[in-house]
Design an enzyme around this catalytic site. Sequence first.
Site, PDB file in Angstrom:
ATOM      1  N   HIS A 112     -13.945  26.962  -5.647  1.00  0.00           N
ATOM      2  CA  HIS A 112     -12.690  27.194  -6.105  1.00  0.00           C
ATOM      3  C   HIS A 112     -12.445  28.730  -6.362  1.00  0.00           C
ATOM      4  CE1 HIS A 112      -9.059  26.441  -8.323  1.00  0.00           C
ATOM      5  NE2 HIS A 112      -9.485  26.369  -9.365  1.00  0.00           N
ATOM      6  N   HIS A 162      -9.959  16.006 -13.118  1.00  0.00           N
ATOM      7  CA  HIS A 162     -10.530  16.490 -11.825  1.00  0.00           C
ATOM      8  C   HIS A 162     -11.812  17.521 -12.079  1.00  0.00           C
ATOM      9  CE1 HIS A 162      -7.890  20.155 -12.913  1.00  0.00           C
ATOM     10  NE2 HIS A 162      -8.820  20.845 -12.008  1.00  0.00           N
ATOM     11  N   HIS A 188     -13.895  29.890 -14.952  1.00  0.00           N
ATOM     12  CA  HIS A 188     -14.055  29.753 -13.795  1.00  0.00           C
ATOM     13  C   HIS A 188     -14.963  30.847 -13.388  1.00  0.00           C
ATOM     14  CE1 HIS A 188     -10.500  27.315 -14.547  1.00  0.00           C
ATOM     15  NE2 HIS A 188     -10.467  26.792 -13.354  1.00  0.00           N
ATOM     16  N   TRP A 239       0.956  -1.164   0.001  1.00  0.00           N
ATOM     17  CA  TRP A 239      -0.103   0.094   0.077  1.00  0.00           C
ATOM     18  C   TRP A 239       0.870   1.213   0.036  1.00  0.00           C
ATOM     19  CZ3 TRP A 239      -2.923   0.962   5.074  1.00  0.00           C
ATOM     20  CH2 TRP A 239      -2.147   0.671   6.304  1.00  0.00           C
TER      21      TRP A 239
HETATM   22 MN    MN Z   1      -9.328  22.974 -11.668  1.00  0.00          MN
END
Ligand code: MN
Length: 254
Positions: free
Chosen positions: A79, A73, A203, A61
């Site tokens: 954010h 992602h 964004h 592991w």
């Molecule tokens: Mn990002």
Amino acid sequence: MPVLSDLVAAIASGSVEVIDLTAPLSAQTPILKLPEPLGQTWRFELHEISRFNEAGPAWYWNNIKTGEHTGTHLDAPIHWITGKDGADVSQLPARRLIAPAAVMDFTAEAAANPDFVLEIKHVEAWQKQHGPLPKGGWLLYRTGWAARSHDEDQFLNAGHTPGISVECAKWLAETAPVLGVGVETVGTDAGAAHSFDPAFPCHSFLLGHDKYGLTQLQNLAKLPPLGAVVFVGPLPIVRGSGSPCRALALVERR
Ligand code: MN
């Protein structure tokens, strides 16, 4: 639940295909680089705890080290400063993590001009051809950029990567029925978007309107323009601004 048993049978028979939209996550996975003095995201790292040795005779592991925004992602509303009072990545309604997708192919345009930006007129022309954007669904923006993802320099292309115009990002956030935008590039915004007004419009507008970003997608060429259903699995990081995620698409094969 006949719908679910039908779905299970369709996946087993291959009449519904499962497409992995996720980039492999390793130390070689390309990451965003910001100019000094801005802070940097971390590369993905594996640190071995044990591998059938004194530290763990029968088990292997690792610990991992990663940025939230490393590899494929999801960007959560929190954010961006425009979404700072919005949802963190642990607070996204599970229901919104399964959604239909519209897949728009601008591979040829991005090959001809790496600074290509998607405009409202492009989305409108696509809708004339294919139909309306699915309500509460993703706009997945194909640019062919995933083919460069094995090489960070090619992938980042010295800041020349395709994106979305200010007007189109504002329209997608405020008017279009989409859940968010998914891209093949390192971020949802164009490489040149630091110089847009406002800077980083995807964004700024989308996250400010409780919508999401999804990046570094692969295999978008295997999806039809309409009809795919996308499952996104970001880790529920409490107070997290985003998370590496697995993104899978279900596609009906006739
Ligand atoms: Mn990002």
